[in-house]
Design an enzyme around this catalytic site. Sequence first.
Site, short mmCIF file in Angstrom:
data_model
loop_
_atom_site.label_atom_id
_atom_site.label_comp_id
_atom_site.label_asym_id
_atom_site.label_seq_id
_atom_site.Cartn_x
_atom_site.Cartn_y
_atom_site.Cartn_z
N HIS A 176 1.14 -2.56 -4.40
CA HIS A 176 2.35 -3.19 -3.86
C HIS A 176 3.37 -2.16 -3.39
O HIS A 176 3.56 -1.10 -3.97
CB HIS A 176 2.99 -4.10 -4.91
CG HIS A 176 3.49 -3.34 -6.12
ND1 HIS A 176 4.74 -2.77 -6.17
CD2 HIS A 176 2.89 -3.06 -7.30
CE1 HIS A 176 4.92 -2.18 -7.33
NE2 HIS A 176 3.80 -2.32 -8.04
N HIS B 201 -5.50 8.71 6.65
CA HIS B 201 -6.85 8.33 6.24
C HIS B 201 -6.88 8.29 4.72
O HIS B 201 -6.72 9.32 4.06
CB HIS B 201 -7.88 9.33 6.76
CG HIS B 201 -9.29 8.95 6.46
ND1 HIS B 201 -10.37 9.61 7.02
CD2 HIS B 201 -9.84 7.98 5.67
CE1 HIS B 201 -11.49 9.07 6.58
NE2 HIS B 201 -11.20 8.09 5.76
#
Length: 216
Positions: free
Chosen positions: A145, A154
């Site tokens: 979250h 990446h």
Amino acid sequence: MLTGSRKILLIGGGGHCRSVADALIRSDQYDAIGIVDKHADDSEKMFGKIPVVGVDDDLPILKKDGWNFAFVTVGSVGNTDLRRKLFSGIASLGFRIPNIADPSAVVSENSTFGKGIFIGKNTIVNAGSVIGDAAILNTSSVIEHDCQIGAFVHVSPGAVLCGGVRVGDDAHIGARAVVKQYLTIGDKSIVGMGSVVIRDIGSDVTVVGCPAKPVV
């Protein structure tokens, strides 16, 4: 299968392309998939069904021929210059650049996304997260979250970003790395595979180990 001119080009025919193509086949959202690769022979077909339809210089012609969507499928480890160049190129030609998520991914509707993002198999993106353009969230990675992931980041397979982590543009998080909650990883930094990050990391730094320390 959706009807109309939903035809998508995958720009770059390497290993990352195989992952993206597999997700597209599984999601069944496009009428046609084609690969653009300057090194590939046009007789080759990925998975026996996805053809190479041209090289980079053919992109303007392919756009006129009804290939309206394009997606960069060149991966990166530590250097995103080519991904950035290709992304800018397809955007300037007017291609629509979608986000692509494998059907097995769990993606919160209460997160925010740029464009050109790939979300791999079994990846989790939790509520309140913000994901920048052309990020790669690879297989089984966890974006908890309220994370903020910059452009062209990446996140490698199995990496875990705990709640509220901020990752700067062009950074690379290695496979199975773990980043403690509410830390910041600077632009262009690399977190080595299996590393455990317990302190903020500045920009353009490579860290490895448990706890992660800069490579000197």
